[in-house]
Design an enzyme around this catalytic site. Sequence first.
Site, PDB file in Angstrom:
ATOM      1  N   SER A 125       0.791  -1.223   0.000  1.00  0.00           N
ATOM      2  CA  SER A 125       0.000   0.000   0.000  1.00  0.00           C
ATOM      3  C   SER A 125       0.825   1.276   0.000  1.00  0.00           C
ATOM      4  O   SER A 125       0.362   2.309  -0.472  1.00  0.00           O
ATOM      5  CB  SER A 125      -0.960  -0.001   1.188  1.00  0.00           C
ATOM      6  OG  SER A 125      -0.250  -0.119   2.405  1.00  0.00           O
ATOM      7  N   HIS A 132      -5.317  -2.968  -2.943  1.00  0.00           N
ATOM      8  CA  HIS A 132      -4.910  -2.036  -3.997  1.00  0.00           C
ATOM      9  C   HIS A 132      -4.786  -2.683  -5.376  1.00  0.00           C
ATOM     10  O   HIS A 132      -4.368  -2.039  -6.329  1.00  0.00           O
ATOM     11  CB  HIS A 132      -3.593  -1.350  -3.615  1.00  0.00           C
ATOM     12  CG  HIS A 132      -3.713  -0.554  -2.356  1.00  0.00           C
ATOM     13  ND1 HIS A 132      -4.136   0.748  -2.342  1.00  0.00           N
ATOM     14  CD2 HIS A 132      -3.511  -0.901  -1.063  1.00  0.00           C
ATOM     15  CE1 HIS A 132      -4.179   1.185  -1.090  1.00  0.00           C
ATOM     16  NE2 HIS A 132      -3.803   0.199  -0.299  1.00  0.00           N
ATOM     17  N   LYS A 144     -11.712   1.417  -2.282  1.00  0.00           N
ATOM     18  CA  LYS A 144     -10.635   1.982  -3.094  1.00  0.00           C
ATOM     19  C   LYS A 144     -11.070   1.999  -4.562  1.00  0.00           C
ATOM     20  O   LYS A 144     -11.927   2.779  -4.924  1.00  0.00           O
ATOM     21  CB  LYS A 144      -9.341   1.243  -2.793  1.00  0.00           C
ATOM     22  CG  LYS A 144      -8.856   1.657  -1.390  1.00  0.00           C
ATOM     23  CD  LYS A 144      -7.864   0.779  -0.726  1.00  0.00           C
ATOM     24  CE  LYS A 144      -7.565   1.356   0.664  1.00  0.00           C
ATOM     25  NZ  LYS A 144      -7.053   0.364   1.606  1.00  0.00           N
TER      26      LYS A 144
HETATM   27  C1  LIG Z   1      -7.049   0.268   3.064  1.00  0.00           C
HETATM   28  C2  LIG Z   1      -6.483  -1.061   3.418  1.00  0.00           C
HETATM   29  C3  LIG Z   1      -7.116  -1.889   4.346  1.00  0.00           C
HETATM   30  C4  LIG Z   1      -8.294  -1.429   5.163  1.00  0.00           C
HETATM   31  O1  LIG Z   1      -9.448  -1.375   4.428  1.00  0.00           O
HETATM   32  P1  LIG Z   1     -10.627  -0.418   4.910  1.00  0.00           P
HETATM   33  O2  LIG Z   1     -11.811  -0.866   4.166  1.00  0.00           O
HETATM   34  O3  LIG Z   1     -10.195   0.960   4.583  1.00  0.00           O
HETATM   35  O4  LIG Z   1     -10.750  -0.632   6.400  1.00  0.00           O
HETATM   36  C5  LIG Z   1      -6.617  -3.155   4.544  1.00  0.00           C
HETATM   37  N1  LIG Z   1      -5.520  -3.582   3.890  1.00  0.00           N
HETATM   38  C6  LIG Z   1      -4.854  -2.794   3.020  1.00  0.00           C
HETATM   39  C7  LIG Z   1      -3.640  -3.321   2.328  1.00  0.00           C
HETATM   40  C8  LIG Z   1      -5.305  -1.504   2.769  1.00  0.00           C
HETATM   41  O5  LIG Z   1      -4.642  -0.713   1.943  1.00  0.00           O
END
Ligand SMILES: *Cc1c(COP(=O)(O)O)cnc(C)c1O
Length: 387
Positions: free
Chosen positions: A177, A205, A237
């Site tokens: 990330s 991602h 995302k």
């Molecule tokens: C954003 C993210 C999460 C958390 O997801 P949310 O729905 O925002 O709680 C978990 N793992 C990774 C790798 C992320 O980038």
Amino acid sequence: MFDLNSELENKRRAGLFRKRLINNSAQGVRPTIDGRQVLSFCSNDYLGLANHPDIKRAFIQAVESYGVGSGSAHLINGHSQLHHDCEQHLAEFTGRDQALLFSTGYMANLAITSALLGRHDFAYQDKLNHASLIDAAKICGARLVRYRHNDTEQLAALLQENQSESRKLVMTDGVFSMDGDCADLTEISRISARHQSWCMVDDAHGFGVLGKTGAGLLEQLELSQQQVPILMATLGKAVGTAGAFVAGSDDLIETLIQQARPYIYTTASPPAIAAATMCSLAIIEQEAWRREKLQELITYFRERMAGIDVELMPSNTAIQPIVTGDNNRTLELSNKLMREGIHVGAIRPPTVPVGSARLRVTLSAAHEKSDIDQLVNLLARFYPDQQ
Ligand SMILES: *Cc1c(COP(=O)(O)O)cnc(C)c1O
């Protein structure tokens, strides 16, 4: 009483104080931040879907029929037909037996470990894994064993030396990330199988962005449910809605429903979110141009940056960090960009390892090449005096 104030002061001095900016508009590449329109390079809305008219309409129509709140947990009466249909859609899209929806990715990760591992078990994790995976290992009390970033040889050695009968689970980000590079999942799944370990990927991602139809890193690498038994991905995302899901075998999903406390003891997400997600998934599958355009922009950004001699990380994804190392320097650079109307996030420890603070540039299919020109031209102006 605790002296919270001096602790906060210390954070400020170390350049680690975090401040929330107020966004007064929809997601997009030109949001209104703190009352001023800026060009944004920090959203995870990689495909430009968070404010898509069809997805908004699907959401609003579902609210008309289902209301806003879900009323209770999935195991009481909060599990709507829309949640159920969305889970089926996700299972088909990812080529897994079943999928299970969660309100957030953070909770989905906690659910996986708390259902599968106990105090005597082992969680193997990449050093650069997302905080929610680290916390997931902590919540279940398993032994957390961390291997160097993408170092599959070290992972194999660590698994090899563990001769216990305990359960082992290898957990990795799909696309890292804060770095943007991908896990060597083909090798990780092979090693896991060889050492009777489960293997799990968090494709927050990659989902929507990677693979021919957007089903993520597993589609791109052609890894089956047997090879990577546990897939978790988020919907807030690239999908542009909210929440997350876990996909895998019937037994895996049933085990989560029966045993995962972060699944059982929480209210279901609003049903309209599931309707919006289904609409978004259809767009993701049909509109390959969004992925293609994003890829073109990534290539263009890297070419332009090579021209100004600022080092990038080895990333082929929408996440293109520029490491400066120093917390205050990163913050200053981000502030200078903001004064010129460009928003790039300053990422500092503990989100990234100490000494690796960075500007985290993210690209979106909603950007144009001229947007990237603006960013690169500004960086070219600012960067020399930062070194
Ligand atoms: C954003 C993210 C999460 C958390 O997801 P949310 O729905 O925002 O709680 C978990 N793992 C990774 C790798 C992320 O980038």
